[in-house]
Write a protein that holds these residues in place. Sequence first.
Motif, PDB file in Angstrom:
ATOM      1  N   ARG A 169     -10.263 -21.488  -1.894  1.00  0.00           N
ATOM      2  CA  ARG A 169     -10.904 -22.330  -1.352  1.00  0.00           C
ATOM      3  C   ARG A 169     -11.138 -23.734  -1.885  1.00  0.00           C
ATOM      4  NH1 ARG A 169     -14.246 -24.516  -4.602  1.00  0.00           N
ATOM      5  NH2 ARG A 169     -16.718 -25.233  -3.862  1.00  0.00           N
ATOM      6  N   LEU A 170     -11.570 -24.702  -1.117  1.00  0.00           N
ATOM      7  CA  LEU A 170     -11.145 -26.103  -1.179  1.00  0.00           C
ATOM      8  C   LEU A 170     -12.365 -26.767  -0.997  1.00  0.00           C
ATOM      9  CD1 LEU A 170      -8.188 -26.755   1.438  1.00  0.00           C
ATOM     10  CD2 LEU A 170      -8.397 -26.939  -1.122  1.00  0.00           C
ATOM     11  N   ASP A 171     -12.961 -27.933  -2.048  1.00  0.00           N
ATOM     12  CA  ASP A 171     -13.750 -28.182  -2.026  1.00  0.00           C
ATOM     13  C   ASP A 171     -14.638 -28.850  -1.148  1.00  0.00           C
ATOM     14  OD1 ASP A 171     -14.077 -27.965  -4.292  1.00  0.00           O
ATOM     15  OD2 ASP A 171     -13.742 -29.850  -5.437  1.00  0.00           O
ATOM     16  N   ARG A 172     -15.651 -28.805  -0.441  1.00  0.00           N
ATOM     17  CA  ARG A 172     -15.789 -29.027   0.777  1.00  0.00           C
ATOM     18  C   ARG A 172     -15.534 -31.278   1.571  1.00  0.00           C
ATOM     19  NH1 ARG A 172     -21.409 -29.195   2.822  1.00  0.00           N
ATOM     20  NH2 ARG A 172     -21.994 -28.596   0.434  1.00  0.00           N
TER      21      ARG A 172
ATOM     22  N   LYS B 239       0.357 -27.625  -3.666  1.00  0.00           N
ATOM     23  CA  LYS B 239       0.653 -29.088  -3.634  1.00  0.00           C
ATOM     24  C   LYS B 239      -0.285 -29.905  -2.913  1.00  0.00           C
ATOM     25  CE  LYS B 239       5.028 -30.965  -2.611  1.00  0.00           C
ATOM     26  NZ  LYS B 239       6.429 -30.854  -1.756  1.00  0.00           N
ATOM     27  N   TYR B 240      -0.787 -30.286  -3.617  1.00  0.00           N
ATOM     28  CA  TYR B 240      -1.589 -31.411  -3.280  1.00  0.00           C
ATOM     29  C   TYR B 240      -1.368 -32.958  -2.712  1.00  0.00           C
ATOM     30  CZ  TYR B 240      -4.809 -27.992  -3.782  1.00  0.00           C
ATOM     31  OH  TYR B 240      -5.504 -26.598  -4.392  1.00  0.00           O
ATOM     32  N   TYR B 241      -1.732 -33.532  -2.122  1.00  0.00           N
ATOM     33  CA  TYR B 241      -1.757 -35.233  -2.244  1.00  0.00           C
ATOM     34  C   TYR B 241      -3.616 -36.231  -2.218  1.00  0.00           C
ATOM     35  CZ  TYR B 241      -2.134 -40.048   0.556  1.00  0.00           C
ATOM     36  OH  TYR B 241      -2.536 -41.245   0.144  1.00  0.00           O
TER      37      TYR B 241
ATOM     38  N   PHE C 180     -11.451 -23.945 -10.522  1.00  0.00           N
ATOM     39  CA  PHE C 180     -12.680 -24.672 -10.564  1.00  0.00           C
ATOM     40  C   PHE C 180     -12.276 -26.531 -10.170  1.00  0.00           C
ATOM     41  CE2 PHE C 180     -17.345 -25.601  -9.741  1.00  0.00           C
ATOM     42  CZ  PHE C 180     -17.225 -25.688  -8.974  1.00  0.00           C
ATOM     43  N   HIS C 181     -12.697 -26.835  -8.957  1.00  0.00           N
ATOM     44  CA  HIS C 181     -11.881 -28.693  -8.768  1.00  0.00           C
ATOM     45  C   HIS C 181     -10.949 -28.465  -9.996  1.00  0.00           C
ATOM     46  CE1 HIS C 181     -16.118 -28.330  -7.148  1.00  0.00           C
ATOM     47  NE2 HIS C 181     -16.692 -28.051  -8.026  1.00  0.00           N
ATOM     48  N   GLN C 182      -9.915 -27.764 -10.127  1.00  0.00           N
ATOM     49  CA  GLN C 182      -8.965 -28.038 -10.735  1.00  0.00           C
ATOM     50  C   GLN C 182      -8.438 -29.827 -11.132  1.00  0.00           C
ATOM     51  OE1 GLN C 182      -6.268 -25.122 -12.310  1.00  0.00           O
ATOM     52  NE2 GLN C 182      -4.847 -26.637 -12.964  1.00  0.00           N
ATOM     53  N   VAL C 183      -8.008 -30.444  -9.379  1.00  0.00           N
ATOM     54  CA  VAL C 183      -7.894 -31.199  -9.507  1.00  0.00           C
ATOM     55  C   VAL C 183      -8.335 -32.212  -9.847  1.00  0.00           C
ATOM     56  CG1 VAL C 183      -5.908 -32.957  -8.235  1.00  0.00           C
ATOM     57  CG2 VAL C 183      -5.607 -29.946  -7.649  1.00  0.00           C
ATOM     58  N   LYS C 184      -9.433 -32.672  -9.714  1.00  0.00           N
ATOM     59  CA  LYS C 184      -9.798 -33.088  -9.628  1.00  0.00           C
ATOM     60  C   LYS C 184     -10.469 -33.479 -11.202  1.00  0.00           C
ATOM     61  CE  LYS C 184     -13.131 -32.807  -5.492  1.00  0.00           C
ATOM     62  NZ  LYS C 184     -13.809 -32.447  -4.746  1.00  0.00           N
TER      63      LYS C 184
ATOM     64  N   PHE D 122      -9.589 -38.977  -2.188  1.00  0.00           N
ATOM     65  CA  PHE D 122      -8.986 -38.523  -1.089  1.00  0.00           C
ATOM     66  C   PHE D 122      -8.469 -36.741  -1.276  1.00  0.00           C
ATOM     67  CE2 PHE D 122      -6.039 -37.498   1.788  1.00  0.00           C
ATOM     68  CZ  PHE D 122      -7.097 -37.194   3.182  1.00  0.00           C
ATOM     69  N   LEU D 123      -8.921 -36.020  -1.331  1.00  0.00           N
ATOM     70  CA  LEU D 123      -7.986 -34.780  -1.642  1.00  0.00           C
ATOM     71  C   LEU D 123      -7.349 -34.142  -0.906  1.00  0.00           C
ATOM     72  CD1 LEU D 123      -6.197 -33.220  -4.282  1.00  0.00           C
ATOM     73  CD2 LEU D 123      -8.650 -32.160  -4.906  1.00  0.00           C
ATOM     74  N   LYS D 124      -5.820 -33.626  -0.599  1.00  0.00           N
ATOM     75  CA  LYS D 124      -5.376 -32.959   1.133  1.00  0.00           C
ATOM     76  C   LYS D 124      -4.630 -31.880   0.543  1.00  0.00           C
ATOM     77  CE  LYS D 124      -3.310 -33.475   5.466  1.00  0.00           C
ATOM     78  NZ  LYS D 124      -3.161 -34.773   6.702  1.00  0.00           N
TER      79      LYS D 124
HETATM   80  N1  URA Z   1      -8.557 -28.904  -6.634  1.00  0.00           N
HETATM   81  C1  URA Z   1     -10.221 -29.363  -6.167  1.00  0.00           C
HETATM   82  O1  URA Z   1     -10.331 -30.165  -7.615  1.00  0.00           O
HETATM   83  N2  URA Z   1     -10.208 -29.287  -5.556  1.00  0.00           N
HETATM   84  C2  URA Z   1      -9.979 -28.627  -4.530  1.00  0.00           C
HETATM   85  O2  URA Z   1     -10.364 -28.299  -3.843  1.00  0.00           O
HETATM   86  C3  URA Z   1      -8.647 -27.733  -4.660  1.00  0.00           C
HETATM   87  C4  URA Z   1      -8.408 -27.967  -6.150  1.00  0.00           C
END
Ligand code: URA
Length: 255
Positions: free
Chosen positions: A101-104, A132-134, A186-190, A202-204
């Motif tokens: 899943r990717l967030d909206r 891997k996220y930018y 869930f929303h791990q990167v954020k 910004f997340l890609k």
């Molecule tokens: N982490 C996030 O916070 N959002 C995403 O969409 C993917 C990974």
Amino acid sequence: MNIRLDKFLADMSVGTRTEVKKIIKAGRIQVNNKVVRDSSIKINTENDQVLFDNTPVLYIEYEYYMLNKPAGIITAVSDLKESTVLNLISSVRKDLFPVGRLDRDTVGLLLITNNGELAHRLLSPKKHVDKKYYVELDASLTQEMCQKLREGVSIEKNVITAPAKLEILDAPDCKRVVLTIQEGRFHQVKRMFLAVERKVVFLKRMEFGPLKLDENLKYGEYRRLNEKELKLLEEYIKDTDMEELCTRELCTREL
Ligand code: URA
């Protein structure tokens, strides 16, 4: 695999389920050189030969698409109110779904397939699949924050993230980074950046396991995985299976 004749034909885009039933009734389908008029007969996808108007129909069991997800679209199979990532894919297959899943508001690489076994393996926390996220942030990261993010941060009660790779793209500014994680909470990167008081603006997703986002794909565009990517996926899964097996063996020995 054994499947009903009407599903076989509908999956291979001969027509909708209703249309193929009519085609079958009309005697236009042969299975192993015999005309069949019963939609419910089972076809062995590996061994049976199916002809539609005397032309062979080959069964492709799995489909794999790489989508460059645009912002503003939800990652779901279907939704009553909103458009989903699957609405972007024009395939007659009814069994496609997004892997993970990717967030909206997140953009980038999303794998879409109907191969449940593969999806399960890629998403299993035991497989340690790299994502891997930018990332662009609202404010600069300090050295101390970078270290914390690399070692693990607390994103909720009793949850410390596993070690991650963090690459700074714009030192000394430190607002544009590449983060590689193996978990997929869930929303791990954020939440990881929030843990060091920074907001993701910004997340890609650039990479998922062995797959790299095809930069020729504009937002909302997709393509089938090519032979090379399919091979890479296959090998990657084999390697992670092996890694998991070795870890399990080690753990059992240590008990
Ligand atoms: N982490 C996030 O916070 N959002 C995403 O969409 C993917 C990974």
